[in-house]
Motif scaffolding. Structure first.
Motif, short mmCIF file in Angstrom:
data_model
loop_
_atom_site.label_atom_id
_atom_site.label_comp_id
_atom_site.label_asym_id
_atom_site.label_seq_id
_atom_site.Cartn_x
_atom_site.Cartn_y
_atom_site.Cartn_z
N SER A 287 -64.63 50.20 -37.87
CA SER A 287 -64.19 49.80 -36.53
C SER A 287 -65.12 48.75 -35.96
O SER A 287 -66.16 48.43 -36.52
CB SER A 287 -64.21 51.02 -35.59
OG SER A 287 -65.55 51.45 -35.40
N ASN A 288 -64.71 48.22 -34.79
CA ASN A 288 -65.56 47.36 -33.98
C ASN A 288 -66.37 48.25 -33.04
O ASN A 288 -65.83 48.79 -32.06
CB ASN A 288 -64.72 46.37 -33.19
CG ASN A 288 -65.54 45.47 -32.29
OD1 ASN A 288 -66.73 45.70 -32.05
ND2 ASN A 288 -64.93 44.43 -31.76
N GLN A 296 -64.38 55.35 -29.50
CA GLN A 296 -65.00 55.52 -30.81
C GLN A 296 -64.99 56.98 -31.25
O GLN A 296 -65.04 57.28 -32.45
CB GLN A 296 -66.42 54.97 -30.80
CG GLN A 296 -67.04 54.79 -32.18
CD GLN A 296 -66.43 53.63 -32.97
OE1 GLN A 296 -65.59 52.90 -32.45
NE2 GLN A 296 -66.85 53.46 -34.20
N ARG A 299 -62.07 57.45 -33.44
CA ARG A 299 -62.22 56.73 -34.72
C ARG A 299 -63.18 57.47 -35.65
O ARG A 299 -62.97 57.52 -36.86
CB ARG A 299 -62.70 55.32 -34.44
CG ARG A 299 -61.63 54.48 -33.73
CD ARG A 299 -62.17 53.21 -33.16
NE ARG A 299 -61.15 52.52 -32.38
CZ ARG A 299 -61.39 51.68 -31.41
NH1 ARG A 299 -62.64 51.39 -31.09
NH2 ARG A 299 -60.40 51.09 -30.75
N PHE A 374 -63.03 43.47 -38.22
CA PHE A 374 -62.77 44.32 -37.05
C PHE A 374 -62.95 43.56 -35.73
O PHE A 374 -62.74 44.14 -34.66
CB PHE A 374 -63.68 45.55 -37.08
CG PHE A 374 -63.48 46.42 -38.28
CD1 PHE A 374 -62.32 47.16 -38.45
CD2 PHE A 374 -64.45 46.49 -39.27
CE1 PHE A 374 -62.13 47.95 -39.57
CE2 PHE A 374 -64.27 47.29 -40.38
CZ PHE A 374 -63.10 48.02 -40.54
#
Length: 469
Positions: A287-288, A296, A299, A374
């Motif tokens: 992810s970024n 997050q 994620r 990302f």
């Protein structure tokens, strides 16, 4: 015992006060201080033996715009700029009136707490939290939620505000139009007491500790670890709904993608913002990391075993040591260290070649040799250098952000839009400014609405009592 509403007719109250506050966290204590400063007779009731709540478990960082503490550091900010940052993160789903109210209120509230109640504030200007366009995070010198709570409790004690602990509120007594006449508390020994009031402030947070409600409204976080106060059972929402109050954005929440596991210690997101990365058990990024620590959480939970690793270097380890939570994690042995990437991979039990390739890719992204797939910009921070560090983390639910609909004076509104005359709400009890989804949470939104709406509610509740009398 489930919260309930009962008729107020013929109820005898052993004690009475002007403003009654349920919950002695940041929201409740600020509301009580504000109401007391306005001349109201205030009582706070708290379920726990010692007030802690989600405030103590938080970082204690409060975003505020255009404060004198920012000005002293040359930081130029405004409530309008802060509002724009909030709405950008929330996808313009937040109520503009509430956004405007809290962003205008929060700065003067912190200055009032400093001037009238002795709270000292620092502006965290060594890194920028995701979504904020300027440095506006304020903290007490301890830089912890526990430190913030201790200072607010000391202020309440100095102001001679009674805080009744071991007091589980089970019942609100209300008139047919919803006006609240008082409540009943139950003690640990089963004894009950009734307290009457002129106005009531709901400052008892949201429903993060109610798994059934989380499963109903936030299914993506239904099985996530909960890093909030277990007493947050959604009583405010349930009472409000029983009184005909409107609710909004019940699917909103604050998650966090960096809770040390199994230690249960929050790892500051500053590590990610200043150059760190997250990888899964295969040693690959997913992810970024700069989009936000709340989203997050989901994620990380999507990774194998719901586990990720924060990977960073000695420079960032030193940054982390400025935060008490990180020092606790380090003392507990959660932080792994090695002089080589292969050595770190061995400690993490991830494939060494994969982790080496990931860090090599990151260095190419930093030098501009190729873009990050990302979408993260690595060019603003130095590259990672030995010694290397890592901490095993998971995603967690911290608190809910949806709740009772309130107006600009923090007064609870019914489904038809009319207000309940003397009922106010703030913090997790009220609908916040994060929109409808976990992605809408801007860093600090929780304490922003706790402190700002607490201040607004306390002042408005005192005004209500004076006007009624």
């Amino acid at each position: 015992m489930s919260p309930r509403i009962a008729p107020a007719a013929n109820v005898a109250f052993e004690t009475r006060c002007d403003v009654l506050v349920i919950g002695a966290g940041a929201c409740g204590l600020v509301a009580a201080l504000r109401a007391a400063d306005a001349g109201a007779d205030v009582i706070v009731v708290e379920r726990d033996h010692s007030p802690t709540g989600s405030t103590s478990m938080s970082s204690g960082f409060i975003p505020a715009a255009a404060t004198r503490f920012q000005a002293a550091l040359g930081i130029v900010d405004s409530a309008e700029r802060f509002s724009a940052d909030i709405q950008r993160k929330a996808g313009n789903e937040a109520d503009p009136a509430i956004v405007a109210a809290v962003t205008r209120e929060i700065g003067p509230t912190l200055e009032w707490l400093a001037d009238s109640h002795g709270l000292d504030w620092l502006v965290l200007d060594d890194f920028l939290y995701p979504g904020h366009s300027v440095h506006r995070m304020h903290a007490v010198p301890e830089k912890t939620g526990a430190g913030l709570m201790a200072r607010l409790l000391a202020a309440a004690e100095a102001a001679a505000i009674p805080i009744v602990t071991d007091a589980h509120v089970t019942t609100l007594f209300a008139e047919p139009d919803g006006t609240v006449a008082g409540l009943e508390i139950v003690r640990p020994d089963g004894g009950a007491e009734r307290i009457g009031c002129g106005a009531l402030v709901l400052a008892c947070n949201g429903y993060g500790g109610n798994r059934d409600l989380v499963r109903q409204y936030i299914p993506v976080m239904a099985d996530a670890p909960y890093y909030g106060h277990p007493g947050n059972k959604g009583d405010a929402v349930l009472w409000g709904e029983a009184l005909g109050a409107a609710t909004r954005h019940l699917g909103a929440c604050q998650g966090h993608g960096s809770l040390a596991h199994p230690h249960g210690v929050l790892i500051t997101w500053a590590l990610m913002m200043e150059g760190g990365i997250q990888v899964n058990v295969d040693g690959a990024r997913f992810s970024n990391e700069h989009q936000g620590y709340s989203e997050q959480a989901t994620r990380v939970l999507e990774q194998p075993g719901g586990i990720a690793w924060d990977v960073y270097d000695g420079r960032l380890h030193e940054l982390g040591l400025a935060f008490p939570d990180y020092r606790d994690a380090d003392s507990a042995g959660a932080i792994l260290s090695a002089d080589t990437v292969a050595g770190l991979a061995a400690l993490m039990k991830v494939p060494a070649e994969a982790l080496e390739n990931t860090l090599a890719d990151v260095e190419r992204f930093r030098r501009g040799a190729q873009p990050d797939p990302f979408g993260r910009d690595f060019s603003r921070q130095p590259g990672l250098k030995p010694p290397y560090h890592a901490v095993r983390v998971t995603g967690a639910l911290f608190h809910t952000q949806g709740g009772l609909v309130v107006d600009g004076s923090a007064r609870v509104r019914k489904n038809d839009g009319t207000p309940i005359a003397n009922l106010f709400a703030g913090g997790g009890a009220a609908c916040g400014v994060s929109g409808s989804r976990i992605e809408g949470y801007l860093s600090g939104n929780g304490l922003l609405t706790a402190v700002a709406l607490g201040s607004i509610a306390g002042r408005a509740a005192a005004d209500r009592v004076r006007g009624a009398s």
